[in-house]
Design an enzyme around this catalytic site. Structure first.
Site, short mmCIF file in Angstrom:
data_model
loop_
_atom_site.label_atom_id
_atom_site.label_comp_id
_atom_site.label_asym_id
_atom_site.label_seq_id
_atom_site.Cartn_x
_atom_site.Cartn_y
_atom_site.Cartn_z
N MET A 30 9.37 4.06 -6.47
CA MET A 30 8.92 2.67 -6.46
C MET A 30 8.19 2.38 -7.78
O MET A 30 7.39 1.45 -7.85
CB MET A 30 8.03 2.40 -5.25
CG MET A 30 8.79 2.65 -3.94
SD MET A 30 8.15 1.71 -2.54
CE MET A 30 6.53 2.40 -2.39
N GLY A 31 8.47 3.19 -8.81
CA GLY A 31 7.87 2.95 -10.12
C GLY A 31 6.44 3.43 -10.19
O GLY A 31 6.01 4.26 -9.40
N ALA A 32 5.70 2.90 -11.20
CA ALA A 32 4.35 3.39 -11.51
C ALA A 32 4.41 4.92 -11.63
O ALA A 32 3.70 5.66 -10.94
CB ALA A 32 3.33 2.94 -10.46
N LEU A 33 5.31 5.35 -12.48
CA LEU A 33 5.67 6.77 -12.54
C LEU A 33 4.50 7.64 -13.00
O LEU A 33 3.76 7.27 -13.92
CB LEU A 33 6.86 6.97 -13.48
CG LEU A 33 8.12 6.20 -13.08
CD1 LEU A 33 9.24 6.47 -14.09
CD2 LEU A 33 8.58 6.56 -11.67
N HIS A 37 6.46 12.35 -10.31
CA HIS A 37 7.84 11.85 -10.45
C HIS A 37 8.56 12.61 -11.57
O HIS A 37 9.73 12.98 -11.44
CB HIS A 37 7.84 10.36 -10.86
CG HIS A 37 7.34 9.44 -9.79
ND1 HIS A 37 6.24 8.64 -9.95
CD2 HIS A 37 7.81 9.19 -8.54
CE1 HIS A 37 6.05 7.93 -8.85
NE2 HIS A 37 6.99 8.24 -7.98
N GLN A 154 8.24 11.87 5.20
CA GLN A 154 9.37 11.10 4.65
C GLN A 154 10.54 12.03 4.31
O GLN A 154 11.70 11.73 4.60
CB GLN A 154 8.90 10.35 3.39
CG GLN A 154 10.03 9.77 2.55
CD GLN A 154 9.52 8.89 1.42
OE1 GLN A 154 9.17 7.76 1.65
NE2 GLN A 154 9.51 9.41 0.21
N SER A 186 -0.12 10.51 -7.26
CA SER A 186 0.31 9.33 -6.50
C SER A 186 0.17 8.10 -7.37
O SER A 186 -0.78 8.00 -8.16
CB SER A 186 -0.56 9.17 -5.25
OG SER A 186 -0.36 7.89 -4.69
N ARG A 188 -0.76 5.44 -6.35
CA ARG A 188 -1.95 4.72 -5.88
C ARG A 188 -3.23 5.22 -6.56
O ARG A 188 -4.25 4.53 -6.51
CB ARG A 188 -2.11 4.87 -4.37
CG ARG A 188 -1.02 4.15 -3.60
CD ARG A 188 -1.02 4.53 -2.14
NE ARG A 188 0.17 4.02 -1.49
CZ ARG A 188 0.19 2.93 -0.72
NH1 ARG A 188 -0.90 2.26 -0.53
NH2 ARG A 188 1.31 2.53 -0.17
O1 PAF Z 1 8.58 7.70 -1.83
C1 PAF Z 1 8.83 6.57 -2.30
O2 PAF Z 1 8.44 6.21 -3.42
C2 PAF Z 1 9.62 5.58 -1.45
O3 PAF Z 1 9.28 5.69 -0.11
C3 PAF Z 1 11.13 5.68 -1.66
C4 PAF Z 1 11.67 7.01 -1.17
C5 PAF Z 1 11.47 5.48 -3.12
C6 PAF Z 1 11.84 4.58 -0.85
O4 PAF Z 1 11.42 3.32 -1.24
#
Ligand code: PAF
Length: 281
Positions: A30-33, A37, A154, A186, A188
């Site tokens: 979801m970006g904000a790498l 990531h 997840q 994260s 966040r």
């Molecule tokens: O983990 C995340 O960043 C999100 O839940 C994902 C897997 C990209 C799905 O939007």
């Protein structure tokens, strides 16, 4: 590095590469790498010829409009980082590209995995995650997709998703990236104030002690009790939940059996920022 924001351009480009025998690794984000990531991307690069990163803040996995609005969006910065580490393709769709008007999350049967922990506190969250991941797999058609163990629940749910949907994607779980002081990487974290950032490594320190307690033969109840006490009266952190669960079904446990794998999961608020972490016990 190619950047595509339509499904059509991304999928036709990748279909062409696949037909020429190249394998594709996808890192959905979801970006904000952050470095977590980047470690997933490094792993994808080792395993595959072509690495695709998707950047999409998925509205159907947020149960709170304010949280969705406040989610960090740093596309320019992200693209710079991806260019530097030689990512091959970035998929950056808009909401309109991924969802038709008023389309809601698809409902999946995740065999109760979505009823525990994050599922209890974030209404419909995992149906939203499943919906977007399924759509991303349809567009990119990766051989493998890479997910961090920070979101362990997840990860287990996405493994179930590919079984349900029969999408031929190998799901790879990667270790949690931690800052030097132990805080799990994260997007966040960048919302933390200086004071909150200083306090946040307490989360990992606490679950690391929980692991030691398990090694010292404490029971799940004793560990729970100890962890809850650590957060009582903490000046910056509020415990939402601490749960010890079986890895395979994520069900809370009340006793440790010798052959079972367990994990401790935690969610904590630092002000309005919600942080999660987990550790294998
Ligand atoms: O983990 C995340 O960043 C999100 O839940 C994902 C897997 C990209 C799905 O939007």
């Amino acid at each position: 590095m190619k950047v595509f924001s339509t499904k059509e351009l991304a999928s036709s480009h990748l279909r062409n590469l696949k037909s020429r025998g190249f394998t594709i690794g996808l890192v959905p984000t979801m970006g904000a790498l952050h470095k977590g990531h980047l470690s997933l991307i490094e792993k994808a690069k080792k395993d595959h010829d072509i690495v695709v990163v998707s950047i999409f803040v998925n509205p159907t996995q947020f149960d709170n409009a304010e949280d969705l609005k406040k989610y960090p969006r740093t596309l320019e910065e992200d693209l710079e980082k991806l260019k530097r580490i030689d990512c091959d393709l970035v998929f950056t769709p808009t909401s309109e590209e991924m969802y038709s008007k008023e389309e809601a999350a698809e409902m999946f049967d995740f065999e109760e995995l979505d009823k525990e922990m994050e599922g209890k506190y974030r209404d419909n969250h995992f149906n939203g995650v499943g919906t977007i991941v399924k759509k991303l797999f349809e567009v990119i058609q990766p051989n493998s997709a890479f997910f961090g163990e920070k979101d362990f629940q997840q990860l287990q749910i996405i493994k179930t998703l590919v079984n349900i949907t029969k999408q031929p994607v190998n799901i790879v779980g990667c270790p949690i990236h931690r800052e030097e002081d132990g805080l799990a990487g994260s997007s966040r974290n960048r919302r933390l104030t200086i004071e909150q950032r200083k306090s946040a490594p307490f989360i990992y320190k606490t679950i690391a002690v929980a692991r030691e307690m398990k090694e010292g033969h404490s029971s799940p109840q004793e560990i729970n009790h100890w962890v809850e006490n650590q957060f009582k009266n903490h000046p910056h952190l509020v415990l939402e939940y601490f749960t010890i669960a079986k890895e395979k079904n994520l069900k809370k446990t009340s006793c440790f059996l010798p052959k079972e794998q367990y994990r401790a999961f935690i969610a904590v608020f630092a002000g309005e920022t919600r942080l999660i972490d987990n550790i294998a016990l």
